[in-house]
Design a protein around this motif. Sequence first.
Motif, PDB file in Angstrom:
ATOM      1  N   GLN A   1      35.562  43.596  43.937  1.00 25.89           N
ATOM      2  CA  GLN A   1      37.171  43.866  44.428  1.00 25.89           C
ATOM      3  C   GLN A   1      37.610  44.257  43.083  1.00 25.89           C
ATOM      4  OE1 GLN A   1      39.805  44.784  45.681  1.00 25.89           O
ATOM      5  NE2 GLN A   1      38.983  43.672  47.213  1.00 25.89           N
TER       6      GLN A   1
ATOM      7  N   ARG B   1      42.010  42.801  41.507  1.00 28.17           N
ATOM      8  CA  ARG B   1      42.069  41.441  41.584  1.00 28.17           C
ATOM      9  C   ARG B   1      42.808  40.973  40.255  1.00 28.17           C
ATOM     10  NH1 ARG B   1      38.204  37.861  39.210  1.00 28.17           N
ATOM     11  NH2 ARG B   1      37.914  35.495  40.299  1.00 28.17           N
TER      12      ARG B   1
ATOM     13  N   THR C   1      43.131  37.537  45.270  1.00 28.46           N
ATOM     14  CA  THR C   1      42.120  37.666  46.360  1.00 28.46           C
ATOM     15  C   THR C   1      41.530  36.440  46.886  1.00 28.46           C
ATOM     16  OG1 THR C   1      40.400  37.546  44.792  1.00 28.46           O
ATOM     17  CG2 THR C   1      41.309  39.796  45.033  1.00 28.46           C
TER      18      THR C   1
ATOM     19  N   PRO D   1      41.829  41.531  49.299  1.00 20.98           N
ATOM     20  CA  PRO D   1      43.122  41.462  48.478  1.00 20.98           C
ATOM     21  C   PRO D   1      43.943  40.932  49.440  1.00 20.98           C
ATOM     22  CG  PRO D   1      42.847  43.549  49.051  1.00 20.98           C
ATOM     23  CD  PRO D   1      41.467  43.020  49.624  1.00 20.98           C
TER      24      PRO D   1
END
Length: 203
Positions: free
Chosen positions: A71, A74, A92, A102
């Motif tokens: 991700q 973040r 997240t 998210p």
Amino acid sequence: MLSQMFNAGRAGPETASDGTQYIFKPSLVGGAAQFDLTDDGLSWQVRGKQGVWPLEKIAAIRLSYRPVSMQSRRFRADIEDTRGERVTIYSTTWHTVALMSPQDNGYRAFIVELHRRLAAAGSNAVLIIGINPTIYLGGLFVVALVGVAMLGLLIRALITGEFGGALFLLGFAALFGWQIGNFMRRNRPRGYTFEALPKEVLP
């Protein structure tokens, strides 16, 4: 049917739309962490622990950008009380071993509301952007070393006619510069105020 199952897997924990509550799962193991803004202050439940911090007992907030491989969007907030106890909030939440999603809107709403309440209470909390200055300077040093090494390899590739290798190095340098440069830019250590929340470390 498959789309319904997929969407269900992506659904995050329910949170209050007014920014007074935020819930996320910090890891695959264990339950969700929950934070609430109440009349008594900041109420939190994390990894089997819980507490309530009056707003005047919140000593510092550090906001930072913390991407991971799964991700890239973040963000992280570290909140510390006057006793040195700390809780961490991420933007997240974990669903499965292969899915971290998210929660930009819920995270941002909670952080904004927390700052609004602290400002209204006349808080003297220290507000900080980015990572530890010592770690940041160390990161800059490493980035500089990598940059010098890559420049040397590029010059050598051009001199010896290894144009394929030179193109590869240029592509790698561009990717490295974009990812690391973005991280370093967002996380440059500095202070901020209740009236001007930093966009670089908020979704």
